[in-house]
Design an enzyme around this catalytic site. Structure first.
Site, PDB file in Angstrom:
ATOM      1  N   SER A 534       0.849  -1.183   0.000  1.00  0.00           N
ATOM      2  CA  SER A 534       0.000   0.000   0.000  1.00  0.00           C
ATOM      3  C   SER A 534       0.897   1.250   0.000  1.00  0.00           C
ATOM      4  CB  SER A 534      -0.951  -0.046   1.197  1.00  0.00           C
ATOM      5  OG  SER A 534      -1.988   0.880   1.044  1.00  0.00           O
ATOM      6  N   HIS A 647      -7.414  -5.739  -1.061  1.00  0.00           N
ATOM      7  CA  HIS A 647      -6.296  -5.060  -0.400  1.00  0.00           C
ATOM      8  C   HIS A 647      -5.880  -5.746   0.890  1.00  0.00           C
ATOM      9  CE1 HIS A 647      -3.792  -1.496  -0.661  1.00  0.00           C
ATOM     10  NE2 HIS A 647      -4.042  -1.163   0.590  1.00  0.00           N
TER      11      HIS A 647
END
Length: 673
Positions: A534, A647
């Site tokens: 990320s 994610h």
């Protein structure tokens, strides 16, 4: 003779047990909690409830479902309600406190995500998703009915809102989360809230006369509240009547709890004075409403769980909790790599910490006699339950209630992180950790991996990291740092990376590597690797575009291009403006300047790119752009796509893909370091 301990493997993930949701019985004699593991087929997870007798310490399975969680005792302690998932539907089930067969008591079409007992134990307040057509009393329309179209053909999706998707739930399905009251005897679900908004945290007053919840209702003339990052606290009677807005404009509220006398609320909230980088603070609010009073004004601390780990995903950590006598409020606090319990006197006379530091407290509960049960992880343990008989000081001693992972303690060698501090070139105090590898030999230098956390407004710290232990078992030293922008070090520190991605944060990381090389002589400066996910993936991309000091890199679920990120991420349209300080039509040059893709021509480091195909936070086109550019430049790179993964892959994704991800990381570093 004791067998020699071995190093951690990627497959050890399937042997780990996670414990959470400790819930003491009202009288304090028993404790129910959730035990979670990878299932036998290794294609998902299973969880069940366990019952622990606090006097005898007898610990036994209490439910037999494949996916049981979120337990709650009835006020009279005669029953236990919990959520069970069967065939993809999560509903509330009820079981007698002395055991027996559980019975399903909710039958909502779209399941139940959470619930609370009413104070008198006669009803449940549940949260469920509602399709707006269904909510208005009409059946869902068949888009092909009466049109002469074939209903087996694929149908288009019509989008009319900007917040059209979420990494956790996918493309918006037209539903909103709302509250219902259910009587266990009749199982009838009576709506409490309705409208084009979603209910966040909620609570039932101890006297049973009011409920309170957090949401953002659309402004007048708007269909949705997609452009508003603030919200409000509302209250009503349990039937939804006498609706009152309790809070003024300008806050984002996260969690709430009623005082024992039902006359006020404790609130975890941000006043957004620093945008998304604003610290969460503790407020109190009279039940009649008004401007919240901040109890933590003089605490430069994040009063929320903000520690990065790879053991838990979407776990609901404990929010603010009043002491039983109502004199103080307890909440989690993220500070210097630890998650601790902070205690604030309601009258403002004191504020302190209870229970030890240098660990991760992720949940806690108070027993009837004033003891604290806490769910705690540290670098050697994924998490267990501990009882504190005298919890009112930072040096309190504990009794360990569970030992959920004996194989880790008995069979597997685990590296113990050593913390260090340094001062950056512009005066920032930086904290980091170093982990020595398995089998290190005095005088022999070893390859070292720099790990970079996501967020960026999160922190590394004192918790168990399977990935780090795996790298150490493979012979790598592991270094992890909290550069500016991370939480745990005050408001100015967490705000310092906004509109400066790749600036001071990059210097912090490089200076930390320099410091570690000067202090830990076992690090081989010619064999450094770097990885992160990320924001950590963004920074990995940035690093390889600005220095060749790392010989191998792995970027995960990363950002490479802020211009395209703006329109494809579920948070892109507000996150980019908040963090980088611009949009694509007015600030093109600024967004490109902070994009790692702009510097791809400088990359010479072998770069492995890992990305989930269903990642809507950092969509996979970010990885594809970087990969294609590097291939076009004939640089050493590889793209690994994980089907169905979002994610959260590294923390709560498909177990097999979590293992494969780790094996790709190890394989790349083994090849190039």
């Amino acid at each position: 003779m004791m067998n020699e301990q071995r190093g951690m493997t990627s497959e050890d993930l399937v042997q780990i047990t996670w414990v959470n949701d400790p819930v003491p019985s009202p009288q304090g004699g028993h404790l129910v909690y959730v035990s979670r593991q990878v299932n036998d087929k290794h294609n998902g997870y299973r969880s069940h409830l366990r019952l622990l007798h606090l006097d005898s310490r007898k610990d036994r399975p209490f439910t037999s479902g494949e996916n049981d969680h979120s337990p709650a005792w009835s006020p009279d302690e005669k029953q236990l309600a919990f959520i069970r998932e069967v065939d993809g539907s999560s509903q509330v089930w009820l079981i007698a406190s002395d055991g027996g067969e559980a019975q399903q008591i909710s039958h909502l079409k779209h399941g139940v995500s959470s619930f609370l007992w009413s104070p008198d134990g006669r009803t449940l307040l549940v949260k469920s998703s509602v399709d707006m057509d269904e909510e208005q009393g009409t059946p869902l329309a068949d888009p092909t009915k009466g049109t002469g179209k074939d209903s087996t053909l694929p149908q288009e999706k019509v989008i009319d809102r900007i917040r059209m998707k979420s990494d956790s739930s996918g493309i918006w399905n037209g539903r909103h989360s709302h509250l219902f009251v259910i009587a266990p005897i009749s199982a009838e679900a009576i709506p409490v809230t309705t409208g084009h908004y979603d209910i966040g945290d909620y609570a039932w007053s101890p006297d049973g006369t009011r409920i309170a919840w957090i949401t953002q209702m659309p402004e007048k003339g708007e269909d949705y509240s997609d452009f508003t990052l603030t919200n409000h606290v509302y209250s009503s009677k349990p039937d939804g009547s006498d609706l009152q807005q309790l809070t003024p404009e300008g806050y984002t509220f996260y969690r709430l709890a009623f005082a024992p006398d039902a006359q006020s609320l404790a609130l975890l909230a941000s006043d957004r004075s620093y945008g998304n980088a604003t610290l969460v603070k503790l407020y109190i609010l009279p039940i009649t409403g008004g401007t919240p009073e901040c109890l933590s004004t003089h605490w430069d601390v994040q009063l929320h769980h903000s520690l990065v780990g790879d053991m838990r995903s979407h776990l609901v950590t404990t929010g603010p909790m009043y002491s039983r006598d109502g004199s103080s409020i307890l909440c989690l606090a993220s500070i210097h790599g630890s998650v601790r319990i902070a205690r604030f006197a309601v009258d403002g006379s004191y504020a302190d910490y209870i229970l030890p530091d240098e660990c991760e407290i992720y949940q806690f509960a108070e027993l009837a006699q004033g003891q604290i049960v806490a769910a705690i992880a540290d670098p050697q343990h994924p998490g267990d339950l501990y009882l504190y008989e005298q919890p009112n000081d930072a040096g309190a001693e504990s009794v360990r209630l569970t030992r959920s992972n004996p194989q880790l303690e008995q069979d597997i060698w685990l590296s113990t992180p050593e913390t260090f501090w340094l001062e950056s070139s512009d005066g920032m105090q930086l904290q980091g950790w170093i982990m020595k590898p398995h089998g290190i030999v005095e005088g022999v230098k070893v390859p070292t991996i720099l790990e970079i956390h996501g967020g960026p407004h999160m922190m590394y710290g004192y918790t168990f990291m399977h990935e780090f232990q795996l790298l150490a078992a493979q012979g790598y030293a592991v270094m992890y740092i909290n550069p500016r922008g991370g939480l745990g070090y005050g408001q100015q520190f967490v705000n310092a990376c906004r509109e400066d991605y790749g600036g001071g944060d990059y210097r912090d990381l490089m200076e930390s590597v320099d410091y570690a090389l000067s202090q830990y002589h076992f690090i081989d400066p010619s064999r450094l690797g770097v990885t992160g996910g990320s924001y950590g993936g963004f920074m990995t991309n940035w690093i390889v575009g600005h220095t060749n000091r790392f010989k191998a890199a792995v970027t995960q679920r990363s950002i490479s291009n802020w211009l395209s990120f703006y329109g494809v991420s579920d948070i892109g349209y507000f996150f980019t403006e908040d963090q980088i300080g611009g949009n694509v039509w007015e600030d093109t040059e600024k967004l490109w300047k902070h994009s790692p893709l702009a510097y791809v021509g400088n990359v010479q480091t072998p770069l492995l790119i890992l990305h989930g195909e269903q990642d809507l936070r950092c969509p996979i086109e970010q990885a594809e752009q970087l990969y294609v550019a590097l291939k076009r430049l004939k640089q050493t790179t590889r793209l690994v796509r994980f089907p169905g993964a979002n994610h959260e892959l590294s923390r709560g994704g498909h177990p097999h893909l979590r293992i494969r991800r780790l094996e790709h990381i190890i394989g790349w570093f083994n090849e190039y370091l």
